[in-house]
Design an enzyme around this catalytic site. Structure first.
Site, PDB file in Angstrom:
ATOM      1  CE  LYS A 151      -3.840   5.881   2.549  1.00 26.02           C
ATOM      2  NZ  LYS A 151      -2.789   5.327   2.940  1.00 26.02           N
ATOM      3  CE  LYS A 263       2.673   1.942   4.360  1.00 28.63           C
ATOM      4  NZ  LYS A 263       1.679   1.793   5.246  1.00 28.63           N
TER       5      LYS A 263
HETATM    6  O1  OSB Z   1      -2.304  -0.435   5.314  1.00 27.98           O
HETATM    7  C1  OSB Z   1      -3.404  -0.286   4.623  1.00 27.98           C
HETATM    8  O2  OSB Z   1      -4.308  -0.481   4.680  1.00 27.98           O
HETATM    9  C2  OSB Z   1      -2.604  -0.171   2.331  1.00 27.98           C
HETATM   10  C3  OSB Z   1      -1.418   0.333   2.969  1.00 27.98           C
HETATM   11  C4  OSB Z   1      -1.860   2.117   2.384  1.00 27.98           C
HETATM   12  O3  OSB Z   1      -2.355   2.611   3.159  1.00 27.98           O
HETATM   13  C5  OSB Z   1      -0.305   2.411   2.144  1.00 27.98           C
HETATM   14  C6  OSB Z   1       0.270   2.245   0.911  1.00 27.98           C
HETATM   15  C7  OSB Z   1       0.724   2.335  -0.014  1.00 27.98           C
HETATM   16  C8  OSB Z   1       1.616   3.852   0.672  1.00 27.98           C
HETATM   17  C9  OSB Z   1       0.775   4.104   2.188  1.00 27.98           C
HETATM   18  C10 OSB Z   1      -0.149   3.866   2.477  1.00 27.98           C
HETATM   19  C11 OSB Z   1       0.217   3.905   3.886  1.00 27.98           C
HETATM   20  O4  OSB Z   1      -0.626   3.064   5.202  1.00 27.98           O
HETATM   21  O5  OSB Z   1       0.712   4.911   4.491  1.00 27.98           O
HETATM   22 MG    MG Z   2      -0.479   4.638   6.621  1.00 27.10          MG
END
Ligand code: OSB
Ligand code: MG
Length: 335
Positions: A151, A263
Site C-alpha cells: 500500500k 472484489k
Molecule cells: O487485493 C488484494 O491484494 C488484497 C485486498 C486489498 O488490498 C483490499 C482489501 C480490503 C479493502 C480494500 C483493498 C484494496 O485492494 O484496496
Molecule cells: Mg485496492
C-alpha cells in the site's frame, strides 16, 4: 437448490490478526452478516454479506435493514431482484443459492476454507504499509508467495520512494510487486510513481516486475487515469473506480482498456458479473474484501472461473482471523 428457501441471518464482528492501513485509514474489525438458506429438500446454502461502505458498497446497517425486512420464507425472485444499491447483499444471497449443495466444511474443522500452501504462488499477499514491508516480505516468501501488494499513499511520498528503493533491491528477482495507492496520490505524485516504475522497468540489473499501480488517483479523476494509462509502460489497475458492477460497466464504456480489480464480495450479482466478464473478456484481478471463509470460497470460485492472464489473486491468507474453523459454530449455535 430449488426456489423457495427458509431464510435466517446473523451479524458478526471479527478482529483481524493484523489491521489494514490504507489511504482510507486503519481497519481493524470486519463486520458482516452470515445468512443461511434452507430449501424444501433440506439442502443448506451459506452466504456472507461483507460490505465495505468506504470502498463503494452499501453500509452494514443498510444490509441489516434489508435482511430484517425480508420474510422468513424467500424465493429466487426476491433474491434476483435485490437492488443494485445493495451489491454486497446481491453477492451474499446469490452465492448462497449457487453454493447450496451442502455444508461449508462446517464441523469438519473448516478445512475447506484454508488455502493449500502449495498454491500460494497463485495468490498475492499484502505487505504492511511503510517500512514494515522490509521485514514482513521474507516470511510470506517462505510461505510460498511470489506476488506481493504494497500500500502506498499512506506516508509521505519521499519516505515511500525511499522504502521502495530498498524493497526492490531486497526482493528476489522473480517477485511480482503491485503498488496500491487506494486513490491517495495527487496527479504529480502519480506521475512520479509511474516514472519511477518505468525507470525500474528499463533497468536490466533489477529484473523485479512492477505488475501494476492500483487506483493511483481518486474515483473522480477517471479521465486523468485514462490519460496516464497511455503515457507510461507501467500498467494501471482500477479498483475503487470499479467497485460495483455499475461502475465497472461505466469505466469500460468510457474506454478503460487496462486492468480491472474485481472484489466479488462487493461488486454485486455473481451471475451478472459472469455475463459481463464473458462478454468483454476484461483483464481482471480478483481481490478480497477481507471476508470470512464463507464469502471467500464463493469469491475464489468466481476468480477460478473468470481470471484471465494468470494474474495472482489478492486473497493472501495473511489477514486471516483467529479461530477460522470454529467461529461459524460459535455464531450459529444450532450447528
Ligand atoms: O487485493 C488484494 O491484494 C488484497 C485486498 C486489498 O488490498 C483490499 C482489501 C480490503 C479493502 C480494500 C483493498 C484494496 O485492494 O484496496
Ligand atoms: Mg485496492
Amino acid at each position: 437448490m430449488t426456489n423457495d428457501y427458509r431464510f435466517e441471518f446473523r451479524s458478526y464482528q471479527r478482529r483481524f490478526l493484523r489491521s489494514l492501513t490504507t489511504n482510507h485509514g486503519k481497519w481493524d474489525i470486519r463486520e458482516g452478516i452470515i445468512l443461511r438458506l434452507t430449501d424444501e429438500s433440506g439442502k443448506v446454502g451459506w452466504g456472507e454479506i461483507a460490505p465495505i461502505s468506504w470502498f463503494g458498497s452499501e453500509t452494514l446497517e443498510q444490509a441489516l435493514d434489508f435482511c430484517r425486512q425480508l420474510p422468513r420464507e424467500i424465493t429466487d425472485e426476491i433474491i434476483f431482484s435485490i437492488p443494485d444499491e445493495l451489491p454486497a447483499c446481491q453477492f451474499g444471497f446469490e452465492s448462497a443459492c449457487e453454493m447450496g449443495s451442502g455444508e461449508w466444511g462446517v464441523g469438519s474443522g473448516g478445512d475447506n476454507f484454508i488455502t493449500p500452501k502449495s498454491s500460494l504462488f497463485l495468490y498475492s499477499a499484502l505487505l504492511p504499509a511503510g517500512e514494515a514491508a522490509l521485514n514482513q516480505w521474507k516470511t510470506l516468501w517462505q510461505q510460498g508467495y511470489r506476488t506481493f501488494k504494497w500500500k502506498i499513499g499512506v506516508n509521505a511520498i519521499a519516505d515511500e520512494l525511499e522504502i521502495f528503493e530498498l524493497l526492490i533491491h531486497t526482493l528476489p528477482a522473480s517477485t511480482k510487486l503491485r503498488l496500491d495507492a487506494n486513490g491517495g496520490l495527487s496527479y504529480e505524485e502519480a506521475n512520479l510513481w509511474l516514472r519511477t516504475c518505468d525507470n525500474l522497468k528499463a533497468n536490466p540489473e533489477l529484473p523485479l516486475e512492477i505488475e501494476f499501480i492500483e487506483q493511483p488517483l481518486p474515483v473522480e479523476k477517471f479521465q486523468q487515469m485514462l490519460e496516464l494509462s497511455t503515457s507510461y509502460e507501467t500498467a494501471i489497475a482500477l479498483d475503487e473506480s470499479v467497485a460495483t458492477l455499475r461502475q465497472l460497466a461505466d469505466c469500460h464504456q468510457q474506454g478503460w482498456q487496462g486492468i480491472f480489480v474485481i472484489k466479488p464480495g462487493i461488486v454485486g450479482s455473481p451471475s451478472r458479473l459472469r455475463k459481463f466478464c464473458h462478454q468483454y473478456q476484461i483483464d481482471a484481478v480478483f481481490s478480497s474484501v477481507f471476508e470470512t471463509a464463507i464469502a471467500r470460497l464463493a469469491a475464489l470460485q468466481l476468480a477460478a472461473e473468470l481470471s484471465q492472464n494468470n494474474r495472482a489473486i489478492g486473497f493472501g491468507i495473511d489477514h486471516f482471523f483467529e479461530q477460522e474453523d470454529t467461529w461459524l459454530q460459535t455464531l450459529w449455535n444450532d450447528l
